[in-house]
Design a protein around this motif. Sequence first.
Motif, PDB file in Angstrom:
ATOM      1  N   PHE A   1      -1.140  -7.173  10.810  1.00 35.41           N
ATOM      2  CA  PHE A   1      -1.665  -5.921  10.521  1.00 35.41           C
ATOM      3  C   PHE A   1      -0.514  -4.775  10.496  1.00 35.41           C
ATOM      4  O   PHE A   1      -0.915  -4.145   9.309  1.00 35.41           O
ATOM      5  N   LEU A   2       0.537  -4.804  11.089  1.00 33.71           N
ATOM      6  CA  LEU A   2       1.406  -3.852  10.888  1.00 33.71           C
ATOM      7  C   LEU A   2       2.184  -3.890   9.814  1.00 33.71           C
ATOM      8  O   LEU A   2       2.497  -3.056   9.181  1.00 33.71           O
ATOM      9  N   PHE A   3       2.589  -5.155   9.293  1.00 34.69           N
ATOM     10  CA  PHE A   3       3.115  -5.509   8.346  1.00 34.69           C
ATOM     11  C   PHE A   3       2.544  -4.963   7.109  1.00 34.69           C
ATOM     12  O   PHE A   3       3.101  -4.615   6.194  1.00 34.69           O
ATOM     13  N   HIS A   4       0.969  -5.299   6.997  1.00 34.31           N
ATOM     14  CA  HIS A   4       0.352  -5.021   6.106  1.00 34.31           C
ATOM     15  C   HIS A   4       0.309  -3.398   5.785  1.00 34.31           C
ATOM     16  O   HIS A   4       0.386  -2.988   4.792  1.00 34.31           O
ATOM     17  N   VAL A   5       0.261  -2.633   6.941  1.00 42.06           N
ATOM     18  CA  VAL A   5       0.194  -1.247   6.619  1.00 42.06           C
ATOM     19  C   VAL A   5       1.486  -0.635   6.151  1.00 42.06           C
ATOM     20  O   VAL A   5       1.566   0.392   5.358  1.00 42.06           O
ATOM     21  N   ARG A   6       2.579  -1.471   6.713  1.00 40.87           N
ATOM     22  CA  ARG A   6       3.878  -0.714   6.249  1.00 40.87           C
ATOM     23  C   ARG A   6       3.995  -0.866   4.881  1.00 40.87           C
ATOM     24  O   ARG A   6       4.777  -0.317   4.032  1.00 40.87           O
ATOM     25  N   ARG A   7       3.806  -2.149   4.580  1.00 42.19           N
ATOM     26  CA  ARG A   7       3.952  -2.694   3.231  1.00 42.19           C
ATOM     27  C   ARG A   7       3.058  -1.739   1.885  1.00 42.19           C
ATOM     28  O   ARG A   7       3.389  -1.402   1.031  1.00 42.19           O
ATOM     29  N   ARG A   8       2.093  -0.870   2.679  1.00 41.67           N
ATOM     30  CA  ARG A   8       1.029  -0.110   1.853  1.00 41.67           C
ATOM     31  C   ARG A   8       1.566   1.280   2.020  1.00 41.67           C
ATOM     32  O   ARG A   8       0.956   2.140   1.511  1.00 41.67           O
ATOM     33  N   GLY A   9       2.733   1.501   2.532  1.00 41.78           N
ATOM     34  CA  GLY A   9       3.364   2.645   2.881  1.00 41.78           C
ATOM     35  C   GLY A   9       3.107   3.577   4.035  1.00 41.78           C
ATOM     36  O   GLY A   9       3.308   4.677   4.132  1.00 41.78           O
ATOM     37  N   TYR A  10       2.194   3.027   4.969  1.00 39.32           N
ATOM     38  CA  TYR A  10       1.950   3.623   6.066  1.00 39.32           C
ATOM     39  C   TYR A  10       2.877   3.428   7.287  1.00 39.32           C
ATOM     40  O   TYR A  10       3.410   2.087   7.239  1.00 39.32           O
TER      41      TYR A  10
ATOM     42  N   ALA B   1      27.743   0.776   5.347  1.00 43.52           N
ATOM     43  CA  ALA B   1      26.457   1.144   4.701  1.00 43.52           C
ATOM     44  C   ALA B   1      25.683   0.158   4.022  1.00 43.52           C
ATOM     45  O   ALA B   1      24.324  -0.134   3.939  1.00 43.52           O
ATOM     46  N   LEU B   2      26.509  -0.664   3.430  1.00 41.78           N
ATOM     47  CA  LEU B   2      25.987  -1.615   2.418  1.00 41.78           C
ATOM     48  C   LEU B   2      25.332  -2.737   3.302  1.00 41.78           C
ATOM     49  O   LEU B   2      24.344  -3.465   2.855  1.00 41.78           O
ATOM     50  N   GLU B   3      26.040  -3.029   4.520  1.00 41.93           N
ATOM     51  CA  GLU B   3      25.529  -4.038   5.269  1.00 41.93           C
ATOM     52  C   GLU B   3      24.134  -3.461   6.026  1.00 41.93           C
ATOM     53  O   GLU B   3      23.195  -4.438   6.027  1.00 41.93           O
ATOM     54  N   LEU B   4      23.928  -2.274   6.238  1.00 40.54           N
ATOM     55  CA  LEU B   4      22.785  -1.815   6.824  1.00 40.54           C
ATOM     56  C   LEU B   4      21.604  -1.835   5.599  1.00 40.54           C
ATOM     57  O   LEU B   4      20.488  -2.083   6.037  1.00 40.54           O
ATOM     58  N   ILE B   5      22.130  -1.617   4.462  1.00 34.93           N
ATOM     59  CA  ILE B   5      21.013  -1.601   3.135  1.00 34.93           C
ATOM     60  C   ILE B   5      20.460  -2.952   3.112  1.00 34.93           C
ATOM     61  O   ILE B   5      19.216  -3.287   2.918  1.00 34.93           O
ATOM     62  N   LYS B   6      21.502  -4.018   3.151  1.00 31.32           N
ATOM     63  CA  LYS B   6      21.124  -5.242   3.028  1.00 31.32           C
ATOM     64  C   LYS B   6      20.010  -5.892   4.117  1.00 31.32           C
ATOM     65  O   LYS B   6      19.046  -6.557   3.809  1.00 31.32           O
ATOM     66  N   GLU B   7      20.427  -5.374   5.343  1.00 31.71           N
ATOM     67  CA  GLU B   7      19.428  -5.699   6.528  1.00 31.71           C
ATOM     68  C   GLU B   7      18.073  -4.955   6.504  1.00 31.71           C
ATOM     69  O   GLU B   7      17.265  -5.719   6.548  1.00 31.71           O
ATOM     70  N   LEU B   8      17.980  -4.003   5.822  1.00 27.34           N
ATOM     71  CA  LEU B   8      16.708  -3.203   5.798  1.00 27.34           C
ATOM     72  C   LEU B   8      15.880  -3.812   4.880  1.00 27.34           C
ATOM     73  O   LEU B   8      14.805  -4.058   4.584  1.00 27.34           O
ATOM     74  N   ALA B   9      16.609  -4.156   3.628  1.00 26.17           N
ATOM     75  CA  ALA B   9      16.198  -4.759   2.508  1.00 26.17           C
ATOM     76  C   ALA B   9      15.253  -6.346   2.936  1.00 26.17           C
ATOM     77  O   ALA B   9      14.273  -6.735   2.397  1.00 26.17           O
ATOM     78  N   ARG B  10      16.195  -7.070   3.966  1.00 26.62           N
ATOM     79  CA  ARG B  10      15.846  -8.367   4.383  1.00 26.62           C
ATOM     80  C   ARG B  10      14.540  -8.021   5.260  1.00 26.62           C
ATOM     81  O   ARG B  10      13.862  -9.121   5.496  1.00 26.62           O
ATOM     82  N   ASN B  11      14.394  -6.905   5.790  1.00 29.74           N
ATOM     83  CA  ASN B  11      13.169  -6.871   6.851  1.00 29.74           C
ATOM     84  C   ASN B  11      12.546  -5.540   6.405  1.00 29.74           C
ATOM     85  O   ASN B  11      12.425  -4.563   6.980  1.00 29.74           O
ATOM     86  N   PRO B  12      11.707  -5.895   5.264  1.00 31.26           N
ATOM     87  CA  PRO B  12      10.783  -4.697   4.871  1.00 31.26           C
ATOM     88  C   PRO B  12       9.580  -4.354   5.855  1.00 31.26           C
ATOM     89  O   PRO B  12       9.189  -3.101   5.861  1.00 31.26           O
ATOM     90  N   GLU B  13       9.287  -5.246   6.771  1.00 30.67           N
ATOM     91  CA  GLU B  13       8.421  -5.188   7.719  1.00 30.67           C
ATOM     92  C   GLU B  13       8.566  -4.028   8.688  1.00 30.67           C
ATOM     93  O   GLU B  13       8.195  -3.561   9.509  1.00 30.67           O
ATOM     94  N   THR B  14      10.093  -3.659   8.887  1.00 33.66           N
ATOM     95  CA  THR B  14      10.456  -2.631   9.823  1.00 33.66           C
ATOM     96  C   THR B  14       9.886  -1.233   9.539  1.00 33.66           C
ATOM     97  O   THR B  14       9.924  -0.515  10.356  1.00 33.66           O
ATOM     98  N   GLY B  15       9.503  -1.156   8.026  1.00 42.19           N
ATOM     99  CA  GLY B  15       9.061  -0.043   8.006  1.00 42.19           C
ATOM    100  C   GLY B  15       9.906   1.246   7.416  1.00 42.19           C
ATOM    101  O   GLY B  15       9.640   2.602   7.085  1.00 42.19           O
ATOM    102  N   PHE B  16      11.221   1.154   7.451  1.00 44.12           N
ATOM    103  CA  PHE B  16      12.354   1.893   7.000  1.00 44.12           C
ATOM    104  C   PHE B  16      12.531   1.889   5.541  1.00 44.12           C
ATOM    105  O   PHE B  16      12.611   0.933   4.852  1.00 44.12           O
ATOM    106  N   ARG B  17      12.390   3.040   4.803  1.00 43.26           N
ATOM    107  CA  ARG B  17      12.457   3.286   3.631  1.00 43.26           C
ATOM    108  C   ARG B  17      13.661   4.187   3.329  1.00 43.26           C
ATOM    109  O   ARG B  17      13.696   5.324   3.549  1.00 43.26           O
ATOM    110  N   ILE B  18      14.691   3.943   2.478  1.00 49.33           N
ATOM    111  CA  ILE B  18      15.832   4.624   2.529  1.00 49.33           C
ATOM    112  C   ILE B  18      15.733   5.587   1.190  1.00 49.33           C
ATOM    113  O   ILE B  18      15.109   5.268   0.072  1.00 49.33           O
ATOM    114  N   ALA B  19      15.626   6.711   1.694  1.00 47.25           N
ATOM    115  CA  ALA B  19      15.409   7.926   0.659  1.00 47.25           C
ATOM    116  C   ALA B  19      16.597   8.217  -0.005  1.00 47.25           C
ATOM    117  O   ALA B  19      16.399   8.453  -1.289  1.00 47.25           O
TER     118      ALA B  19
END
Length: 465
Positions: free
Chosen positions: A130-139, A153-171
Amino acid sequence: MSSGFVRNNINQFAVVYRLADFLLIQLSLMLAASIHPTALSVHYQLIGLIGCTAYLLCAELFWLYRSWRAGTTKEILFYTVFSWAISAVIVLGFLFMTKTSSDYSRTILTTWMLLSPVALCLWRIGMRYFLFHVRRRGYNTRSVGIIGMNDTALELIKELARNPETGFRIAAIYDDRDESRLPVPAGMTLGGKIDQAIKAVNEGKLDQIFITLPMTANKRVEQVLHQLGDTNAEVHFVPNFFVYNLVHSRLCNVGQMQTISVFDTPMRGATIAVKRLEDIFLSLAILSVIALPMLIIALAIKLTSKGPVIFKQNRYGVDGKKIRVWKFRSMTVTENGDQVTQATQNDSRVTKVGAFIRKTSLDELPQFFNVLQGKMSVVGPRPHAVAHNEMYRKTVKYYMLRHRIKPGITGWAQVNGWRGETDTLEKMQMRVKYDLDYIRNWSLWFDFKIVLFTFAKGFVGKNVY
């Protein structure tokens, strides 16, 4: 840690999870009683309370209520079932010690103990997706700004990209250097100078800031932290520790000062007892199965070659202390001095029986007695002869860090193909790499996976002679 500069992050959903677990265990008991109609007397209410309390304590022990944004579903389910299994043993132990088992229906107890882990797992899977779903929809997302465009920073960006369910969006990414000098990855936006990041935080455009500036820029880091200290953003400092070979690093305290232990061991406090219980249970279970094969191997060795059945060799154990490791003798020699020659292909020293038991790893079976003695673990870095240790510690980086935990009969390096003869320096380097990776990421779930992989593919190897 509460008095230090760095504080532990608390999962905001933890209270909800604890309450849900408590209710599900109680409801499972009520459902079991309704399936096999029985009034829930005070006796059942008591064991229900004991089961809940034991489960909540075990879940705390295995960090089940921490944030699992980047954790795996398999790992969550493993620790959920494992925590309940321990709780069930505690309940049964209580019934045995108080001699009250006759007061309870075995059918209801069995049904309850089977329903509870199913309910606990289904609830977690449902909530997780449920949390994965709402995060992928932008909530339930967090807008992230990164200060410092570099390898960290590049390593951090890769980790966030590999784990979209974290809900972190790089602005945006912020750095004071000219854009032409920065390795900005495709699709990423450079938000400008670091002052622009402070402005974006004050305007409410960023929820979290990750500072990836190098530790050498300590003055600039201090200035940025001082500016961000006047905002409501959550700030994370990401030091460029990945350039070092950290082994299970952790925060420590010296009085009111916090330090970082960089070459530590995962075996601390309750984890020592958990690992020991795992070793005792696995070794006893396996020895009960292999007792007869071990007797047959011992007779074959005795009848086909001269010398002892068991070969005891000095090796390094935890913290580099010498231990005596047992093996079935597979050679005509029993080298245990300053010079130990590794077995090679078609080695004349290997006996006929020895060739078979070495190829199939059956020569290692007596080491389960070493596990019972507490000198080894079932899973851990393979111990090497002392002579080999003294040679490789001078040529392989971080070699001696393998000894931060007990050596094992099987390990992460072995199930990945790095077992047997190490006739090149590169082979030993790869073995050490996997050993340190195991120490760095140790968990009961990791041990469980290695045991399964060992049964699947870890008994033989192309470099074993």
